[in-house]
Design a protein around this motif. Structure first.
Motif, mmCIF file in Angstrom:
data_model
loop_
_atom_site.group_PDB
_atom_site.id
_atom_site.type_symbol
_atom_site.label_atom_id
_atom_site.label_comp_id
_atom_site.label_asym_id
_atom_site.label_seq_id
_atom_site.Cartn_x
_atom_site.Cartn_y
_atom_site.Cartn_z
ATOM 1 N N PRO A 8 0.741 -1.212 0.016
ATOM 2 C CA PRO A 8 0.148 -0.002 0.061
ATOM 3 C C PRO A 8 0.707 1.354 0.135
ATOM 4 N N PHE A 9 1.925 1.105 0.962
ATOM 5 C CA PHE A 9 2.919 2.436 0.716
ATOM 6 C C PHE A 9 3.569 2.590 -0.668
ATOM 7 N N ILE A 10 3.767 1.578 -1.036
ATOM 8 C CA ILE A 10 4.590 1.744 -2.354
ATOM 9 C C ILE A 10 3.599 2.250 -3.544
ATOM 10 N N GLU A 11 2.471 1.728 -3.386
ATOM 11 C CA GLU A 11 1.441 2.177 -4.420
ATOM 12 C C GLU A 11 1.271 3.640 -4.264
ATOM 13 N N ALA A 12 1.149 4.162 -3.246
ATOM 14 C CA ALA A 12 0.774 5.511 -3.043
ATOM 15 C C ALA A 12 1.879 6.364 -2.847
ATOM 16 N N ASN A 13 3.309 6.102 -2.908
ATOM 17 C CA ASN A 13 4.107 6.906 -2.658
ATOM 18 C C ASN A 13 5.344 6.779 -3.911
ATOM 19 N N HIS A 14 5.523 7.697 -4.655
ATOM 20 C CA HIS A 14 6.360 7.648 -5.970
ATOM 21 C C HIS A 14 7.586 8.401 -5.892
ATOM 22 N N PHE A 15 7.862 9.297 -4.787
ATOM 23 C CA PHE A 15 9.046 9.973 -4.801
ATOM 24 C C PHE A 15 10.151 8.857 -4.233
ATOM 25 N N ALA A 16 11.255 8.664 -5.002
ATOM 26 C CA ALA A 16 12.184 7.865 -4.643
ATOM 27 C C ALA A 16 13.690 8.099 -4.833
ATOM 28 N N LEU A 17 14.577 7.269 -4.101
ATOM 29 C CA LEU A 17 15.772 7.495 -4.202
ATOM 30 C C LEU A 17 16.469 6.041 -4.685
ATOM 31 N N VAL A 18 17.157 6.035 -5.945
ATOM 32 C CA VAL A 18 17.673 4.955 -6.373
ATOM 33 C C VAL A 18 19.227 5.036 -5.939
ATOM 34 N N ALA A 29 23.547 7.902 -5.932
ATOM 35 C CA ALA A 29 22.046 7.940 -5.483
ATOM 36 C C ALA A 29 21.621 9.181 -6.459
ATOM 37 N N THR A 30 20.295 8.770 -6.851
ATOM 38 C CA THR A 30 19.861 9.859 -7.784
ATOM 39 C C THR A 30 18.027 9.689 -7.236
ATOM 40 N N VAL A 31 17.576 10.820 -7.298
ATOM 41 C CA VAL A 31 16.119 10.990 -7.147
ATOM 42 C C VAL A 31 15.491 10.784 -8.343
ATOM 43 N N VAL A 32 14.246 10.005 -8.459
ATOM 44 C CA VAL A 32 13.385 9.348 -9.457
ATOM 45 C C VAL A 32 12.089 9.209 -9.044
ATOM 46 N N SER A 33 11.320 9.041 -9.769
ATOM 47 C CA SER A 33 9.868 8.652 -9.452
ATOM 48 C C SER A 33 9.935 7.063 -9.885
ATOM 49 N N ALA A 34 9.174 6.425 -8.992
ATOM 50 C CA ALA A 34 9.245 4.916 -9.021
ATOM 51 C C ALA A 34 7.802 4.405 -8.770
ATOM 52 N N GLY A 35 7.657 3.079 -8.969
ATOM 53 C CA GLY A 35 6.258 2.659 -8.924
ATOM 54 C C GLY A 35 6.150 1.049 -8.860
ATOM 55 N N LEU A 36 5.291 0.498 -8.454
ATOM 56 C CA LEU A 36 4.949 -1.115 -8.430
ATOM 57 C C LEU A 36 4.342 -1.448 -9.835
ATOM 58 N N HIS A 60 22.009 -5.203 -9.690
ATOM 59 C CA HIS A 60 21.396 -4.888 -8.640
ATOM 60 C C HIS A 60 21.378 -3.475 -8.255
ATOM 61 N N CYS A 61 20.219 -3.021 -7.697
ATOM 62 C CA CYS A 61 20.263 -1.868 -7.025
ATOM 63 C C CYS A 61 19.115 -1.657 -5.935
ATOM 64 N N SER A 62 19.060 -0.592 -5.346
ATOM 65 C CA SER A 62 18.063 -0.079 -3.922
ATOM 66 C C SER A 62 17.355 0.921 -4.352
ATOM 67 N N VAL A 63 15.956 0.691 -3.977
ATOM 68 C CA VAL A 63 15.161 2.057 -4.564
ATOM 69 C C VAL A 63 14.238 2.220 -3.022
ATOM 70 N N THR A 64 14.499 3.543 -2.671
ATOM 71 C CA THR A 64 13.713 3.996 -1.531
ATOM 72 C C THR A 64 12.585 4.820 -1.780
ATOM 73 N N LEU A 65 11.392 4.342 -1.596
ATOM 74 C CA LEU A 65 10.220 5.236 -1.980
ATOM 75 C C LEU A 65 10.073 5.949 -0.325
ATOM 76 N N ILE A 66 9.576 7.249 -0.797
ATOM 77 C CA ILE A 66 9.712 8.312 0.518
ATOM 78 C C ILE A 66 8.331 9.012 0.507
ATOM 79 N N ASN A 67 7.730 9.028 1.710
ATOM 80 C CA ASN A 67 6.680 9.985 1.802
ATOM 81 C C ASN A 67 7.144 11.288 2.538
ATOM 82 N N PRO A 68 7.586 12.274 1.809
ATOM 83 C CA PRO A 68 8.160 13.467 2.425
ATOM 84 C C PRO A 68 7.117 14.235 3.483
ATOM 85 N N ASP A 69 6.044 13.886 3.476
ATOM 86 C CA ASP A 69 5.046 14.589 4.397
ATOM 87 C C ASP A 69 5.398 14.057 5.982
#
Length: 141
Positions: A8-18, A29-36, A60-69
């Motif tokens: 549910p969090f991933i589907e609602a939040n698209h601001f991400a750090l790869v 590290a780079t800021v992107v838009s990401a989603g499921l 390989h990589c890591s994607v951190t999806l963030i809710n900035p609020d």
């Protein structure tokens, strides 16, 4: 944390750090838009970026999806595959690009000519298969 808890969090939040690691072992590290997308985390990038080169090299990589609020986040780490103009059928890639943009909350109809823009910009899709999922989803009291 299981992926199912984070969905549910991933589907609602698209601001991400790869985050990727280069050949010399340095983090990038780079800021992107990401989603499921089909139980993988997807993001779009130009083919000639450092992150895409690093993913191609390491797989390989890591994607951190963030809710900035509220500073909640979910990190998905795992095997990553680059789908680009050099290794994917054009029609399949354009379909994947549309779906990846949509999953990341950025509909493809924002371009006057989506197909030509994607070709010209050499856009690729990176799909990350979740192997490890962790984060901070609980609200503090």
């Amino acid at each position: 944390m299981e992926l199912s808890e984070a969905l549910p969090f991933i589907e609602a939040n698209h601001f991400a750090l790869v985050s990727t690691v280069g050949a010399a072992g340095h983090a990038q590290a780079t800021v992107v838009s990401a989603g499921l997308l089909d139980e993988q985390v997807a993001f779009v990038s130009r083919a000639d970026t450092v992150k895409v080169r690093n993913v191609r090299q390491s797989g390989h990589c890591s994607v951190t999806l963030i809710n900035p609020d509220n500073r909640r986040y979910v990190t998905v780490q795992g095997a990553a595959a680059v789908h680009g103009w050099d290794n994917t059928d054009e029609a399949a890639l354009l379909d994947l690009l549309r779906r990846a943009y949509g999953a990341a909350g950025r509909p493809s109809d924002r371009w006057d000519d989506f197909d030509a823009s994607m070709r010209e910009e050499q856009r690729t899709v990176v799909l990350v298969t979740p192997e490890r999922v962790y984060g901070s989803l609980r609200q503090r009291a």
